[in-house]
Motif scaffolding. Structure first.
Motif, short mmCIF file in Angstrom:
data_model
loop_
_atom_site.label_atom_id
_atom_site.label_comp_id
_atom_site.label_asym_id
_atom_site.label_seq_id
_atom_site.Cartn_x
_atom_site.Cartn_y
_atom_site.Cartn_z
N LYS A 22 4.72 -72.50 42.37
CA LYS A 22 3.74 -71.78 41.68
C LYS A 22 4.65 -71.82 40.19
O LYS A 22 5.03 -70.72 40.10
N VAL A 23 3.63 -71.64 39.25
CA VAL A 23 3.93 -71.00 37.91
C VAL A 23 4.26 -69.99 37.73
O VAL A 23 3.40 -69.15 37.85
N ALA A 24 5.69 -68.91 37.67
CA ALA A 24 5.20 -67.43 37.44
C ALA A 24 4.94 -67.49 36.17
O ALA A 24 6.28 -68.17 35.07
N GLU A 25 4.37 -66.34 35.25
CA GLU A 25 3.96 -66.17 34.03
C GLU A 25 5.33 -66.08 33.74
O GLU A 25 5.24 -64.46 33.59
N ASN A 26 5.81 -66.00 32.35
CA ASN A 26 6.89 -65.23 31.86
C ASN A 26 8.22 -65.17 32.62
O ASN A 26 9.05 -63.52 32.70
N ALA A 27 8.59 -66.33 33.42
CA ALA A 27 9.37 -65.89 34.41
C ALA A 27 9.61 -67.19 34.82
O ALA A 27 9.58 -68.86 34.35
N GLY A 28 11.22 -67.41 34.62
CA GLY A 28 12.25 -68.89 35.75
C GLY A 28 13.16 -67.80 36.61
O GLY A 28 13.24 -67.03 37.24
N LEU A 29 13.17 -69.49 36.54
CA LEU A 29 15.34 -68.95 37.56
C LEU A 29 16.48 -69.52 36.63
O LEU A 29 16.94 -70.00 35.38
N CYS A 30 17.20 -68.11 36.85
CA CYS A 30 18.82 -68.05 36.68
C CYS A 30 19.47 -68.46 37.71
O CYS A 30 19.58 -69.19 38.93
N ARG A 31 20.20 -69.88 37.09
CA ARG A 31 21.16 -71.00 37.09
C ARG A 31 22.33 -71.03 37.64
O ARG A 31 22.88 -71.46 37.81
#
Length: 65
Positions: A22-31
């Motif tokens: 799901k697209v999380a609003e104002n969030a992403g993944l730390c790679r």
């Protein structure tokens, strides 16, 4: 003008879909680090979810080889 050092301007930030498809609003993944393991043996590892305005000591404007 000082450069922003928040996650959304880091080379290791991925801002599309957070772990749950799901697209999380104002969030992403730390790679930066590898995925975190889960307590169940058959569960897959998950990338840490961060908000675009989070920050840490690993911030980088370029990926390193």
């Amino acid at each position: 003008m000082a450069q922003s050092v928040s996650c959304n301007s880091c080379a290791y930030y991925e801002d599309h879909i957070a772990n749950s498809t799901k697209v999380a609003e104002n969030a992403g993944l730390c790679r930066f680090n590898p995925p975190v393991t889960q307590p169940e043996p058959n569960a897959r590892g998950l990338w840490p979810v961060v908000t675009a305005s989070d920050w840490c000591g690993h911030f980088s404007t370029e990926t390193r080889n």
